[in-house]
Scaffold this active site. Structure first.
Site, PDB file in Angstrom:
ATOM      1  N   PHE A 494      41.072   9.298  50.825  1.00  0.00           N
ATOM      2  CA  PHE A 494      39.775   8.613  50.783  1.00  0.00           C
ATOM      3  C   PHE A 494      39.756   7.494  49.758  1.00  0.00           C
ATOM      4  O   PHE A 494      38.748   7.266  49.093  1.00  0.00           O
ATOM      5  CB  PHE A 494      38.637   9.611  50.495  1.00  0.00           C
ATOM      6  CG  PHE A 494      38.846  10.958  51.129  1.00  0.00           C
ATOM      7  CD1 PHE A 494      38.794  11.105  52.506  1.00  0.00           C
ATOM      8  CD2 PHE A 494      39.120  12.072  50.361  1.00  0.00           C
ATOM      9  CE1 PHE A 494      39.013  12.334  53.097  1.00  0.00           C
ATOM     10  CE2 PHE A 494      39.342  13.310  50.944  1.00  0.00           C
ATOM     11  CZ  PHE A 494      39.286  13.438  52.324  1.00  0.00           C
ATOM     12  N   HIS A 495      40.870   6.749  49.661  1.00  0.00           N
ATOM     13  CA  HIS A 495      40.980   5.659  48.691  1.00  0.00           C
ATOM     14  C   HIS A 495      41.318   4.339  49.380  1.00  0.00           C
ATOM     15  O   HIS A 495      42.276   3.665  49.004  1.00  0.00           O
ATOM     16  CB  HIS A 495      42.067   5.961  47.649  1.00  0.00           C
ATOM     17  CG  HIS A 495      41.917   7.265  46.950  1.00  0.00           C
ATOM     18  ND1 HIS A 495      42.976   7.918  46.348  1.00  0.00           N
ATOM     19  CD2 HIS A 495      40.833   8.040  46.740  1.00  0.00           C
ATOM     20  CE1 HIS A 495      42.541   9.040  45.809  1.00  0.00           C
ATOM     21  NE2 HIS A 495      41.241   9.143  46.037  1.00  0.00           N
ATOM     22  N   PRO A 496      40.560   3.893  50.368  1.00  0.00           N
ATOM     23  CA  PRO A 496      40.914   2.642  51.036  1.00  0.00           C
ATOM     24  C   PRO A 496      40.534   1.421  50.202  1.00  0.00           C
ATOM     25  O   PRO A 496      39.496   1.399  49.533  1.00  0.00           O
ATOM     26  CB  PRO A 496      40.086   2.700  52.328  1.00  0.00           C
ATOM     27  CG  PRO A 496      38.869   3.486  51.942  1.00  0.00           C
ATOM     28  CD  PRO A 496      39.370   4.521  50.963  1.00  0.00           C
TER      29      PRO A 496
END
Length: 568
Positions: A494-496
């Site tokens: 969840f680190h775009p």
């Protein structure tokens, strides 16, 4: 929350053919997105009592109790009412799987649904940003903004940590025997204990730092936006799905949005000074493309008039890809069992009375930063530990059997993907192709991470609780077998970032300059994780808020905070 905005003028237009009304107001600033960046921006820009700020958020108010209960992330993970619930495209190294990609859709954005972790990254990350042509973005330049944002509760060198900011940062204080054994195991392998991985050095193992205070989540909305609204010069409009940016020539002058869904009423707001796009890594490039800014070929293929050719829009997407290594546990209870039946009732009562216990926890308990090889100059692996495990291929759903999990990922991936509109319809989700593991280096490091995870789980201090390895399993021994396992069950962390990258005008990939102004356009900036030129060695929420804080000074024409001069 009642809207308190002040408009310069307002008018209504009637259109009998489509029965739409367009309501137009003018503000000094219009911020698109009330996520981590948008909340900080609204707070800072609203410090000027003469400035009128409008904030547009596609989701609802952050009223739901699960947002504020730390363990509520298990529920908000799949709640469509506060979550964009994106799906990535299958990639060449994801085994044909479409990976779920939640993003916050409420006040606070992803800071209202994430795992609360506070992790800045390493000095080298930001120095690299500066070295590729972004003036004022070295670690010494950004450190003052990290400090201004936070109130660090607990140990930390004040050279690196702030004590007076809105964002409360605490260290997990739940002393779990499995967590203690895991950290002892890391130390037995030569990984030192580090009391502050957001201080001078990131390397080492420790309990996680998180944005939780008194047993409640501290989101960007609760820390920054809600206090700022009380000043009376910020108009927050929820359920406002932005459909396009309005231009006059090369200047952005307004924003169109709908309330009430795709067929809802069309509204328009104008910005006398600037429009600030803070929609996030997926939404910001999508909106630029819908507004005619991006690759001419892409826009024309969807029948969109090219307002400004900027081929870097949406290109360069990066994310951390992580397989989760799971071991079965004996001789002790894990969170898997404690979240059921009477145990859960007891935990709920404990939280209600003391704001402590299971419901006050983050999904990750322990953080570990280390090297994939002996010649690596700085830590390039990030590992997390939790005394729980999740069902195969499913995040956010705990297993029934007792388990513990080590998640490992490469901190600075080289693989890059893209975000591109699927349709000219702004209510259709974009194409999200992350291209995990397409770079050879990424594949080598993900294998090294899985091998280290196995060594940690099998370490002597964990042996009294270690039953057997469930995934990838004892039959997996070769590098190729580890890689196949990563392909089968790896997923997003969840680190775009990096889809509207910051860089010099002569860089074909650059979308914004080092003041975050869109190249070739006026009155428009992008301020969120999408402007990162390359991935950092950390979760992104802390840096996203730093980016917004620094941008607020640029927008207001204020001198930047004085850089911190560090030895070495």
């Amino acid at each position: 929350m009642k809207s308190r905005g002040h408009s310069v003028f307002k008018r209504v237009k009637k259109n009998a053919s489509n029965k739409e009304s367009k309501i137009m107001d003018t503000f000094d600033y219009v911020i698109i997105g009330a996520g981590s960046a948008g909340c900080v921006l609204a707070s800072r820009l609203g410090e000027d009592p003469a400035a009128k700020v409008c904030v547009l958020e596609a989701g609802p108010r952050d009223w739901h109790p699960y947002i504020h209960l730390p363990a509520g992330f298990i529920k908000t993970f799949h709640m469509r009412s506060v979550n964009w619930a994106y799906q990535q495209e299958p990639g060449p190294w994801t085994g044909g799987r479409s990976i779920y990609a939640p993003r916050g859709k409420t006040l606070g954005g992803s800071s209202s649904i994430n795992g609360h972790i506070y992790n800045r990254g390493q000095r080298q990350d930001f120095d690299t940003w500066a070295q590729i042509g972004n003036r004022g973005w070295s670690y010494s330049d950004v450190l003052p903004y990290f400090k201004r944002l936070e109130t660090r509760v607990g140990p930390g060198d004040d050279t690196y940590r702030g004590r007076e900011g809105n964002l409360t940062v605490t260290t997990m204080d739940w002393k779990d025997p499995l967590c203690e054994a895991f950290m002892a195991g890391a130390i037995s392998l030569g990984i030192p204990r580090n009391p502050d991985y957001n201080g001078a050095i990131q390397e080492g193992v420790s309990y996680a730092q998180r944005t939780i205070k008194n047993g409640l989540r501290v989101s960007a909305a609760t820390a920054f936006l809600h206090p700022a609204i009380k000043r009376g010069n910020i108009d927050v409009r929820t359920h406002a799905h932005v459909t396009g940016i309005v231009f006059e020539g090369k200047r952005a002058v307004g924003v169109r949005y709908r309330r009430g869904g795709k067929n809802g009423t069309l509204h328009e707001v104008r910005a006398a000074r600037e429009i600030i796009l803070a929609g996030g890594t997926y939404n910001s490039p999508q909106l630029l493309q819908l507004s005619g800014v991006g690759s001419p070929e892409l826009l024309q293929s969807h029948g969109i008039e090219v307002r400004h050719a900027l081929p870097g829009v949406g290109e360069g997407l990066q994310d951390h890809y992580a397989p989760r290594s799971v071991a079965r546990v004996k001789n002790i209870k894990t969170i898997n069992e404690r979240r059921r039946g009477l145990s859960l009732v007891g935990e709920a009562l404990k939280w209600a009375a003391t704001r402590r216990g299971l419901l006050s926890l983050s999904p990750t308990m322990v953080y570990c930063f280390w090297h994939s090889g002996e010649t690596t100059e700085s830590s390039d692996l990030q590992l997390t530990f939790t005394p729980a495990s999740y069902k195969e291929g499913v995040q956010g759903t705990l297993e029934d059997l007792p388990g513990m999990t080590v998640t490992s990922w490469q901190q600075r991936p080289e693989s890059r993907g893209y975000v591109r509109i699927r349709s000219a319809d702004p209510f259709v989700q974009p194409i999200i192709q992350t291209n995990y593991l397409t770079a050879d280096l990424d594949r080598r490091i993900v294998v090294a991470g899985m091998k280290l995870a196995r060594r940690l789980l099998e370490s002597d201090p964990l042996r009294p609780y270690y039953d057997y390895e469930d995934f990838p399993g004892p039959d997996v021994q070769t590098d190729e077998e580890f890689l196949q396992a990563a392909t089968k069950r790896g997923t997003t962390t969840f680190h775009p970032g990096c889809t509207c990258r910051m860089g010099p005008a002569d860089a074909s990939w650059a979308v914004v300059d080092d003041s975050l102004r869109v190249h070739g356009l006026e009155g428009l900036r992008v301020v969120d994780a999408s402007i990162m030129p390359r991935m950092i060695s950390a979760n992104l929420n802390a840096s996203t808020q730093m980016i917004a804080d620094k941008a607020s000074d640029m927008i207001r024409g204020k001198a930047p905070l004085e850089a911190v001069r560090l030895a070495g």
